[in-house]
Scaffold this motif. Structure first.
Motif, PDB file in Angstrom:
ATOM      1  N   ALA A  33      -8.835   9.604  -0.990  1.00  0.00           N
ATOM      2  CA  ALA A  33      -7.479   9.241  -0.698  1.00  0.00           C
ATOM      3  C   ALA A  33      -6.792   8.292  -1.749  1.00  0.00           C
ATOM      4  CB  ALA A  33      -7.979   8.389   0.651  1.00  0.00           C
ATOM      5  N   SER A  34      -5.506   8.874  -1.501  1.00  0.00           N
ATOM      6  CA  SER A  34      -4.398   8.202  -2.668  1.00  0.00           C
ATOM      7  C   SER A  34      -3.571   7.196  -2.011  1.00  0.00           C
ATOM      8  CB  SER A  34      -3.830   9.363  -3.249  1.00  0.00           C
ATOM      9  OG  SER A  34      -4.503  10.493  -3.569  1.00  0.00           O
ATOM     10  N   ASP A  35      -3.848   6.860  -0.814  1.00  0.00           N
ATOM     11  CA  ASP A  35      -3.312   5.734  -0.370  1.00  0.00           C
ATOM     12  C   ASP A  35      -3.862   4.973   1.087  1.00  0.00           C
ATOM     13  OD1 ASP A  35      -2.144   6.774   2.284  1.00  0.00           O
ATOM     14  OD2 ASP A  35      -0.997   8.053   0.826  1.00  0.00           O
ATOM     15  N   GLY A  36      -3.448   3.929   1.430  1.00  0.00           N
ATOM     16  CA  GLY A  36      -4.288   3.242   2.337  1.00  0.00           C
ATOM     17  C   GLY A  36      -3.988   4.071   3.880  1.00  0.00           C
ATOM     18  N   GLU A  37      -3.306   4.622   4.102  1.00  0.00           N
ATOM     19  CA  GLU A  37      -2.991   5.288   5.535  1.00  0.00           C
ATOM     20  C   GLU A  37      -3.818   6.465   5.357  1.00  0.00           C
ATOM     21  OE1 GLU A  37       1.128   6.257   6.312  1.00  0.00           O
ATOM     22  OE2 GLU A  37       1.476   4.194   6.696  1.00  0.00           O
ATOM     23  N   GLU A  38      -4.014   7.338   4.303  1.00  0.00           N
ATOM     24  CA  GLU A  38      -4.735   8.439   4.141  1.00  0.00           C
ATOM     25  C   GLU A  38      -6.194   7.857   4.335  1.00  0.00           C
ATOM     26  OE1 GLU A  38      -5.894  12.271   1.193  1.00  0.00           O
ATOM     27  OE2 GLU A  38      -4.361  10.580   0.444  1.00  0.00           O
ATOM     28  N   ALA A  39      -6.437   6.785   3.631  1.00  0.00           N
ATOM     29  CA  ALA A  39      -7.982   6.292   3.848  1.00  0.00           C
ATOM     30  C   ALA A  39      -8.211   5.987   5.007  1.00  0.00           C
ATOM     31  CB  ALA A  39      -8.142   5.069   2.758  1.00  0.00           C
ATOM     32  N   VAL A  60      -0.841   0.788   2.618  1.00  0.00           N
ATOM     33  CA  VAL A  60      -1.820  -0.030   3.032  1.00  0.00           C
ATOM     34  C   VAL A  60      -2.632  -0.530   1.890  1.00  0.00           C
ATOM     35  CG1 VAL A  60      -3.729  -0.847   4.591  1.00  0.00           C
ATOM     36  CG2 VAL A  60      -1.982   0.748   5.247  1.00  0.00           C
ATOM     37  N   ASP A  61      -2.410  -2.020   1.442  1.00  0.00           N
ATOM     38  CA  ASP A  61      -3.280  -2.240   0.258  1.00  0.00           C
ATOM     39  C   ASP A  61      -4.694  -2.502   0.489  1.00  0.00           C
ATOM     40  OD1 ASP A  61      -3.858  -4.647   1.271  1.00  0.00           O
ATOM     41  OD2 ASP A  61      -2.040  -5.774   0.527  1.00  0.00           O
ATOM     42  N   GLY A  62      -5.336  -2.678  -0.507  1.00  0.00           N
ATOM     43  CA  GLY A  62      -6.899  -2.763  -0.343  1.00  0.00           C
ATOM     44  C   GLY A  62      -7.630  -3.972   0.408  1.00  0.00           C
ATOM     45  N   PHE A  63      -6.735  -4.950   0.281  1.00  0.00           N
ATOM     46  CA  PHE A  63      -7.189  -6.081   1.114  1.00  0.00           C
ATOM     47  C   PHE A  63      -7.126  -5.654   2.762  1.00  0.00           C
ATOM     48  CE2 PHE A  63      -5.789  -8.783  -2.653  1.00  0.00           C
ATOM     49  CZ  PHE A  63      -6.968  -8.975  -2.971  1.00  0.00           C
TER      50      PHE A  63
END
Length: 229
Positions: A33-39, A60-63
């Motif tokens: 995934a390339s961003d937080g929403e996709e993740a 959406v950041d990693g935290f």
């Protein structure tokens, strides 16, 4: 050969490809995934067993991603970051991350850390990596964390899988919603017990031919649920 799914969340496509290649070459199944929403979407649909999260991510950041995943799953989370401040490490671990690796890092070291996390899981659970549970047309592969019905794979979220697995391990036993909640979410977790009802309803929609007349997960009135084996 290992077959655990590993979610890689990294917006730098060069690093993402490198991680994917190393993880696949090590026998795991890489999901990217390339961003937080996709993740978050991949987390729900792919039900990975471990996550590698970059901290600086679009949307959406990693935290925040770590916090959201930890609300739903106890799977290992390894944070990846070029940020070297102790405060970031403390925050990541405080949000539930199991490890923190600074960039640049050796892919071999990363694979070793992944292997160590899986060893810890299997040692603590005492669950053989090859366990497969079968009842009629339903099959649950504990190691691969997959569910198949009549030979067809069915996507399950992490909590849905854990509830189904727990019910099948205790088939023909009436389990209260409180007991299920404590086992899946933890004794120290505060939450609405009705979330068990919601998850069971979703599971039934996926595995029952007629969810209103279930043949697998039976409602035991005044108590909770029973998996009929």
């Amino acid at each position: 050969m290992a077959s655990e799914k590993i979610l890689i969340v990294e917006d730098d496509l060069q690093i993402q490809t490198l991680l994917k290649d190393y993880i696949n070459a090590s026998g795991y199944i890489a999901v990217t995934a390339s961003d937080g929403e996709e993740a978050l979407q991949k987390f729900e649909t792919e039900a990975p067993q471990l996550a590698l999260l970059d901290i600086i991510l679009p949307k959406v950041d990693g935290f925040e991603l770590c916090r959201k995943i930890r609300q739903e799953s106890n799977m290992p989370i390894i944070m990846l970051s070029s940020k070297k401040e102790d405060t970031d490490k403390i925050l990541a671990l405080g949000l539930g991350a199991d490890d923190y690796i600074e960039k640049p890092f050796s892919p071999r070291v990363l694979i070793a850390k992944i292997q160590a996390q899986f060893r810890r899981i299997y040692e603590l659970s005492g669950t053989p990596a090859t366990d497969t549970l079968r009842v009629k047309d339903l099959e649950v592969d504990v190691k691969a964390r997959t569910v198949t019905l009549k030979g067809e794979s069915i996507p399950f979220s992490v909590k849905e899988f854990e509830i189904l697995h727990y019910l099948m391990l205790n088939k023909n036993q009436a389990l209260s919603r409180e007991k299920i909640f404590d086992e899946i979410w933890g004794y120290n977790e505060f939450g609405d017990i009705n979330t068990v009802t919601v998850h069971v309803r979703k599971i039934r929609e996926k595995i029952e031919e007629n969810p209103s007349e279930p043949s697998y997960i039976e409602t035991v009135w005044g108590i909770g649920y029973k998996f009929k084996g």
